[in-house]
Motif scaffolding. Structure first.
Motif, PDB file in Angstrom:
ATOM      1  N   ASP B  75      13.251   9.071   4.393  1.00 50.17           N
ATOM      2  CA  ASP B  75      12.123   7.863   4.210  1.00 50.17           C
ATOM      3  C   ASP B  75      11.411   8.432   2.732  1.00 50.17           C
ATOM      4  O   ASP B  75      10.470   9.417   2.809  1.00 50.17           O
ATOM      5  CB  ASP B  75      11.038   8.094   5.353  1.00 50.17           C
ATOM      6  N   THR B  77       9.323   6.973   1.112  1.00 50.14           N
ATOM      7  CA  THR B  77       7.989   6.499   1.047  1.00 50.14           C
ATOM      8  C   THR B  77       6.921   7.457   1.017  1.00 50.14           C
ATOM      9  O   THR B  77       5.862   7.163   0.882  1.00 50.14           O
ATOM     10  CB  THR B  77       7.702   5.216   1.769  1.00 50.14           C
ATOM     11  N   VAL B  78       7.430   8.639   1.668  1.00 47.68           N
ATOM     12  CA  VAL B  78       6.405   9.768   1.880  1.00 47.68           C
ATOM     13  C   VAL B  78       7.011  11.048   1.241  1.00 47.68           C
ATOM     14  O   VAL B  78       8.018  11.303   1.520  1.00 47.68           O
ATOM     15  CB  VAL B  78       6.456   9.975   3.506  1.00 47.68           C
ATOM     16  N   GLY B  99      10.446  12.398   5.925  1.00 47.63           N
ATOM     17  CA  GLY B  99      10.159  12.095   4.438  1.00 47.63           C
ATOM     18  C   GLY B  99      10.796  12.998   3.673  1.00 47.63           C
ATOM     19  O   GLY B  99      11.651  13.940   4.029  1.00 47.63           O
ATOM     20  N   SER B 131       7.760   6.099  -9.264  1.00 49.81           N
ATOM     21  CA  SER B 131       8.276   5.382  -8.309  1.00 49.81           C
ATOM     22  C   SER B 131       7.958   4.039  -8.105  1.00 49.81           C
ATOM     23  O   SER B 131       8.328   3.221  -7.533  1.00 49.81           O
ATOM     24  CB  SER B 131       8.008   6.028  -6.844  1.00 49.81           C
ATOM     25  N   ALA B 134       6.639   2.832  -4.890  1.00 54.31           N
ATOM     26  CA  ALA B 134       7.334   3.146  -3.551  1.00 54.31           C
ATOM     27  C   ALA B 134       7.061   4.323  -2.714  1.00 54.31           C
ATOM     28  O   ALA B 134       7.019   4.406  -1.496  1.00 54.31           O
ATOM     29  CB  ALA B 134       8.972   3.481  -4.269  1.00 54.31           C
ATOM     30  N   VAL B 135       6.464   5.366  -3.473  1.00 54.47           N
ATOM     31  CA  VAL B 135       5.837   6.529  -2.777  1.00 54.47           C
ATOM     32  C   VAL B 135       4.511   5.924  -2.039  1.00 54.47           C
ATOM     33  O   VAL B 135       3.250   5.680  -3.010  1.00 54.47           O
ATOM     34  CB  VAL B 135       5.510   7.713  -3.616  1.00 54.47           C
ATOM     35  N   ARG B 136       4.286   5.915  -1.051  1.00 60.06           N
ATOM     36  CA  ARG B 136       3.239   5.182  -0.247  1.00 60.06           C
ATOM     37  C   ARG B 136       2.184   6.242   0.355  1.00 60.06           C
ATOM     38  O   ARG B 136       0.961   6.052   0.253  1.00 60.06           O
ATOM     39  CB  ARG B 136       3.532   4.205   0.739  1.00 60.06           C
ATOM     40  N   GLU B 137       2.695   7.368   0.593  1.00 61.02           N
ATOM     41  CA  GLU B 137       1.796   8.213   1.170  1.00 61.02           C
ATOM     42  C   GLU B 137       2.223   9.893   0.616  1.00 61.02           C
ATOM     43  O   GLU B 137       3.510  10.036   0.619  1.00 61.02           O
ATOM     44  CB  GLU B 137       1.969   8.445   2.610  1.00 61.02           C
ATOM     45  N   PRO B 164      -0.825   6.252  -4.279  1.00 64.57           N
ATOM     46  CA  PRO B 164      -0.629   6.481  -2.712  1.00 64.57           C
ATOM     47  C   PRO B 164      -1.979   6.948  -2.032  1.00 64.57           C
ATOM     48  O   PRO B 164      -2.924   7.457  -2.390  1.00 64.57           O
ATOM     49  CB  PRO B 164       0.317   7.569  -3.020  1.00 64.57           C
TER      50      PRO B 164
END
Lengths: 197, 197
Positions: B75, B77-78, B99, B131, B134-137, B164
């Protein structure tokens, strides 16, 4: 398997090193400079390639004769018989022994199929016999385990006809330990082996 | 210095291995077949020669990208930020994180002269920035030491403007431990972080 896992497995095969410790060692080596790790690898390879048993006593050496056997100042009238080569360095560290050594390479253990032929017993007897009386004392320094004691008794019987005095390391209370914590058989041994002051 | 002493010294430089243990390891290697020792030497050299930091996250790898970064099913995004590369494998072993990672290579420690420039902080910020959302966390998994906490606070401040969500590993009572043996600050942390059941 990755190179890292291979090395972790390699370290974990060493005695007293579990998988967690092995991993810590590998990560340490990777964190250090690669030169540090290469130096360790080289040191291991050097030992594997160049260390062999002394042709006379069986101690570890890089040459034909070990440092003790090739030291002319050692007392050649006394031989100290140990089970393993690393026990030589334990005795050397005491700095209270000036004679020579003989490494058996193990102890008698019939259940494991280890008889006198599997040990360097014949070489010991030949050394004593060929000295023509120059070896006046053989100290049996095998361990105090059942097998070590049996080996000592066997060697005593085999050495007696050849003439040298055969002695055994004193058994008793370790220096600095409390009587109440010493096990019963050690205490009994210390009592029966008591010396006049 | 003899080859044996050199190797003893080499082992004794490893963390958690004192001179006695080092000697035991060396004697073990000498007792084993030399091939066994050569295999260990080769494994160490292979790691020193071929393992390097992943060009993206800093994890250990034999290639340009590490196994995690090159796994398309992870993943993206993390991001989980850890101090050292070996902490990646600790988290991977839980099998509960899917992630990606970012290895800092240490923690902020002004007294030791370690500032953000000494760590892979700029690379982290660039990864998040490039990103494009795209990197949300970003999970900050630095240690709970004073320096680890300071590093976490610093990273939170640096990451916040980039968008993020910034989270921190939960702190509290370790699974399986008795309340009465948990230290006070952990207990206080567990109280203040209590969750509704």
């Amino acid at each position: 398997m990755s190179l890292i896992d291979q090395l972790v497995e390699g370290f974990a095969r060493l005695p007293g090193i579990g998988p967690k410790t092995a991993q810590r060692l590998v990560f340490h080596l990777m964190k250090e400079s690669p030169d540090e790790a290469r130096r360790l690898a080289r040191a291991i390879k050097d030992v594997a390639d160049h260390i062999r048993p002394c042709s006379r006593c069986g101690n570890f050496t890089e040459h034909d004769l070990c440092a003790v056997c090739s030291d002319g100042r050692r007392d050649a009238t006394v031989l100290c018989v140990v089970e393993e080569a690393y026990e030589v360095s334990a005795i050397e560290h005491t700095a209270s022994y000036r004679g020579l050594y003989h490494v058996l390479g193990g102890r008698l253990s019939p259940l494991d199929g280890v008889g006198p032929e599997e040990l360097r017993v014949a070489a010991l007897l030949a050394r004593v016999r060929d000295s023509n009386g120059a070896v006046r004392e053989v100290i049996i320094a095998t361990n105090t385990s059942v097998e070590g004691e049996a080996t000592a008794v066997y060697l005593q019987g085999a050495l007696r006809p050849l003439g040298p005095k055969v002695t055994r390391l004193a058994q008793g209370i370790p220096i600095g330990s409390d009587l109440e914590y010493v096990d019963g058989s050690t205490l009994a041994e210390a009592l029966s082996g008591r010396r006049e002051m």
